[in-house]
Design a protein around this motif. Structure first.
Motif, mmCIF file in Angstrom:
data_model
loop_
_atom_site.group_PDB
_atom_site.id
_atom_site.type_symbol
_atom_site.label_atom_id
_atom_site.label_comp_id
_atom_site.label_asym_id
_atom_site.label_seq_id
_atom_site.Cartn_x
_atom_site.Cartn_y
_atom_site.Cartn_z
ATOM 1 N N GLN A 26 -30.590 5.733 -113.340
ATOM 2 C CA GLN A 26 -31.131 4.418 -113.674
ATOM 3 C C GLN A 26 -30.493 3.290 -112.869
ATOM 4 O O GLN A 26 -31.065 2.207 -112.791
ATOM 5 C CB GLN A 26 -30.968 4.150 -115.177
ATOM 6 C CG GLN A 26 -31.781 5.116 -116.033
ATOM 7 C CD GLN A 26 -31.671 4.829 -117.514
ATOM 8 O OE1 GLN A 26 -30.761 5.327 -118.171
ATOM 9 N NE2 GLN A 26 -32.577 4.034 -118.055
ATOM 10 N N HIS A 127 -27.128 13.060 -117.943
ATOM 11 C CA HIS A 127 -28.084 12.086 -118.495
ATOM 12 C C HIS A 127 -29.408 12.303 -117.750
ATOM 13 O O HIS A 127 -29.873 11.428 -117.030
ATOM 14 C CB HIS A 127 -27.535 10.664 -118.349
ATOM 15 C CG HIS A 127 -28.198 9.642 -119.231
ATOM 16 N ND1 HIS A 127 -27.475 8.778 -120.033
ATOM 17 C CD2 HIS A 127 -29.495 9.328 -119.426
ATOM 18 C CE1 HIS A 127 -28.314 7.971 -120.676
ATOM 19 N NE2 HIS A 127 -29.552 8.282 -120.320
ATOM 20 N N GLU A 172 -28.565 12.778 -125.234
ATOM 21 C CA GLU A 172 -29.890 12.930 -125.846
ATOM 22 C C GLU A 172 -30.625 14.194 -125.388
ATOM 23 O O GLU A 172 -31.693 14.116 -124.758
ATOM 24 C CB GLU A 172 -30.750 11.696 -125.573
ATOM 25 C CG GLU A 172 -30.124 10.413 -126.091
ATOM 26 C CD GLU A 172 -31.070 9.218 -126.057
ATOM 27 O OE1 GLU A 172 -32.182 9.339 -125.510
ATOM 28 O OE2 GLU A 172 -30.700 8.165 -126.585
ATOM 29 N N GLY A 321 -46.004 8.509 -132.007
ATOM 30 C CA GLY A 321 -44.849 9.357 -131.781
ATOM 31 C C GLY A 321 -44.955 10.219 -130.547
ATOM 32 O O GLY A 321 -44.151 11.102 -130.326
ATOM 33 N N GLU A 377 -25.091 4.223 -127.641
ATOM 34 C CA GLU A 377 -26.169 3.362 -127.132
ATOM 35 C C GLU A 377 -26.795 2.594 -128.274
ATOM 36 O O GLU A 377 -27.113 3.167 -129.315
ATOM 37 C CB GLU A 377 -27.297 4.159 -126.442
ATOM 38 C CG GLU A 377 -26.935 4.694 -125.087
ATOM 39 C CD GLU A 377 -28.091 5.437 -124.427
ATOM 40 O OE1 GLU A 377 -29.270 5.115 -124.714
ATOM 41 O OE2 GLU A 377 -27.809 6.347 -123.638
ATOM 42 N N GLU A 431 -36.048 1.943 -116.206
ATOM 43 C CA GLU A 431 -36.251 2.385 -117.587
ATOM 44 C C GLU A 431 -37.223 3.588 -117.617
ATOM 45 O O GLU A 431 -38.289 3.542 -118.214
ATOM 46 C CB GLU A 431 -36.711 1.206 -118.450
ATOM 47 C CG GLU A 431 -37.022 1.503 -119.909
ATOM 48 C CD GLU A 431 -35.972 2.319 -120.670
ATOM 49 O OE1 GLU A 431 -34.779 2.200 -120.371
ATOM 50 O OE2 GLU A 431 -36.379 3.086 -121.547
ATOM 51 N N TRP A 432 -36.827 4.667 -116.952
ATOM 52 C CA TRP A 432 -37.543 5.936 -116.987
ATOM 53 C C TRP A 432 -39.048 5.734 -116.780
ATOM 54 O O TRP A 432 -39.434 5.082 -115.823
ATOM 55 C CB TRP A 432 -37.193 6.697 -118.284
ATOM 56 C CG TRP A 432 -35.703 6.862 -118.450
ATOM 57 C CD1 TRP A 432 -34.923 6.279 -119.397
ATOM 58 C CD2 TRP A 432 -34.790 7.621 -117.620
ATOM 59 N NE1 TRP A 432 -33.595 6.629 -119.219
ATOM 60 C CE2 TRP A 432 -33.492 7.451 -118.146
ATOM 61 C CE3 TRP A 432 -34.940 8.447 -116.489
ATOM 62 C CZ2 TRP A 432 -32.358 8.051 -117.587
ATOM 63 C CZ3 TRP A 432 -33.803 9.049 -115.927
ATOM 64 C CH2 TRP A 432 -32.546 8.857 -116.478
#
Ligand code: GBH
Length: 474
Positions: A26, A127, A172, A321, A377, A431-432
């Protein structure tokens, strides 16, 4: 325009760590320098249609070249800790074999620079930027990837073990397994339900083997952890069907990792829920003992709670979702509807709900008494801009931080062993799947010039970090 200090604030325990976090892909850029090869995120971001606006991490915020300036910025803000991740393909370009010295040197210089300024380095080994070579060999659904990760962990422990005291294996793993191989909104963009379970298991195994590799190479004073995006799952009503929907999501979001890592077993309900997807024969004898390693701390990443019902029973289908995908990341939980929780939202559309953080911390404390926690985070994207005076005014981010820090303070008061807080993120960054459109930084980045401008909230957070006190107003 700092207001006078009222003396009216929440006092945090002495030694509480005040930090900020980033991740290699990132922020670093320099994707083809000094021997680095592509990660799955390079491949994914260069695949048309995967990332908004066609953005990539090729340059990102050029942190690879601006690292000393960025560390000076942190020092100027009075931060006590910096959580960063290591780019695996910068260190081990094929994901195996000997390390590239120039790659290791970057992280050695970074940690030296931090220590020189009195900032504690906190390292995350993974990550999300798997070397593409390892994805070509099958990626996380392949068992061998866990072994490769353990070898890489050993390399990093040898390289930084004399400097770094707090280590995190994975960030994550839910995202890696279920967004990477289920919904496909993250790299490598596969949409294979059975692969999500295999990936989750091999991420668990990578964690366990990685902790053992770290411990074998690190001094005994070093501490190991993992960062999980634990979902704070709430049922829409107390109807038994909605309670069951919440149980299913809790299983496939949270207990799929905390079960093996912290209890040494997969939850039986999870295995029953997913039995029609895969028979779990990828779990071999002895794996759970390898995964269940003593941990010195758990990192909790929290942004927003998750509200669910049994599908069909809801009134508000505001959030599906799934992100921007027709494929569900929720393997084995097809009959669940996701709902927007009430309240204001950030620029991501995520509800601002500090109470969810308090409840989550209390639940982890109740489930795992005595476990040391860090909030690794928490933070928010807002539509930041530079005003004509050259400032970035972000009062909503100040209120976001204040609210979540107050929640953390209440949790500490209730007995939670919480030792630190890391704002996501130090800098605006890639941001991905959202590219550069979403700004999470304490520090604004003008991407055209790479100019850094600390936002008003960064000056606020700086006063918090220096004093250990969160003001109730101002
Ligand atoms: C973190 O991920 C990351 O660690 C960090 O790199 C990132 O920049 C930051 O947060 C901000 O996004 O229920 O399928 O609709 C947080 C990722 C956010 C993933 C909420 C799941 C809901 C997905 N999570 N999201 S879904």
């Amino acid at each position: 325009s700092a207001r006078p200090h009222t003396g009216n604030g929440l006092v945090f325990p002495p030694g509480f760590l005040w930090g900020a976090a980033t991740a290699a892909y990132q922020v670093e850029g320099a994707v083809a320098e000094d021997g680095r090869t592509p990660s799955i995120w390079d491949t994914f971001s260069h695949t048309p249609g995967k990332v908004r606006n066609g953005d990539t991490g090729d340059t990102a915020v050029d942190h690879y070249h601006r690292m000393p300036e960025d560390v000076a910025l942190m020092a100027g803000l009075g931060l006590g800790a910096y959580r960063f991740s290591v780019s695996w393909p910068r260190v081990q370009p094929t994901g195996r074999g000997p390390a590239v010295q120039k790659g290791l040197d970057f992280y050695r210089r970074l940690t030296d620079e931090l220590l020189d300024k009195g900032i504690q380095p906190v390292v995350t080994l993974y990550h999300w930027d798997l070397p593409q070579h390892l994805e070509d060999a099958g990626g996380w659904p392949e068992r061998a990837t866990a072994q490769r990760f353990a070898e890489y962990a050993g390399i990093m422990a040898d390289a930084l073990g004399d400097r770094v005291k707090l280590w995190t294996t994975l960030n994550e793993p839910w995202c890696s397994a279920f967004l990477g191989y289920g919904s496909g909104v993250h790299a490598p963009g596969r949409t294979e339900p059975a692969a999500t379970l295999r990936a989750a298991h091999h991420l668990n195994l990578a964690h366990g083997l990685g902790v053992q590799a770290l411990r074998a190479a690190l001094p005994s004073s070093a501490r190991t952890s993992v960062s999980l995006n634990l979902h704070h799952v709430r049922p829409l009503t107390d109807d038994p069907q909605d309670l069951d929907a919440a149980r299913r999501i809790d299983a496939i979001a949270n207990r799929v990792f905390t079960g093996p890592m912290l209890r040494g077993a997969y939850p039986e309900d999870l295995q029953a829920d997913t039995a029609h997807v895969d028979d779990w024969s990828f779990v071999r004898d002895g794996d759970l003992a390898q995964i269940h390693q003593p941990l010195d701390a758990l990192g909790v990443n929290y942004y927003s709670p998750t509200l669910v019902s049994a599908s069909g029973s809801g009134t508000d289908a505001g959030a599906d979702g799934h992100g921007a995908s027709d494929h569900s990341p929720w393997t084995g939980a097809d009959n669940v509807a996701f709902h927007r929780t009430p309240g204001g939202t950030t620029a991501m559309g995520w509800t601002i709900d500090p109470g969810g953080l308090e409840e989550l911390l209390l639940r982890v404390h109740a489930d795992f008494p005595g476990l040391t926690l860090y909030i690794t985070e928490n933070g928010a994207a807002f539509d930041d801009y530079v005003n004509p005076e050259g400032e970035v005014r972000d009062p909503e981010r100040i209120e976001y931080l204040r609210g979540h820090l107050a929640a953390a303070h209440r949790a500490i008061g209730a007995g939670v062993d919480l030792r630190g807080y890391f704002q996501w993120s130090l800098l605006d960054n890639f941001e991905w799947a959202y590219g550069y459109g979403k700004r999470f930084g304490a520090v604004y980045v003008d991407y055209a010039t790479q100019t850094r401008i600390p936002k008003a909230s960064a000056h606020w957070y700086s006063r918090v970090a220096r004093s250990g006190i969160v003001p109730l107003e101002g």
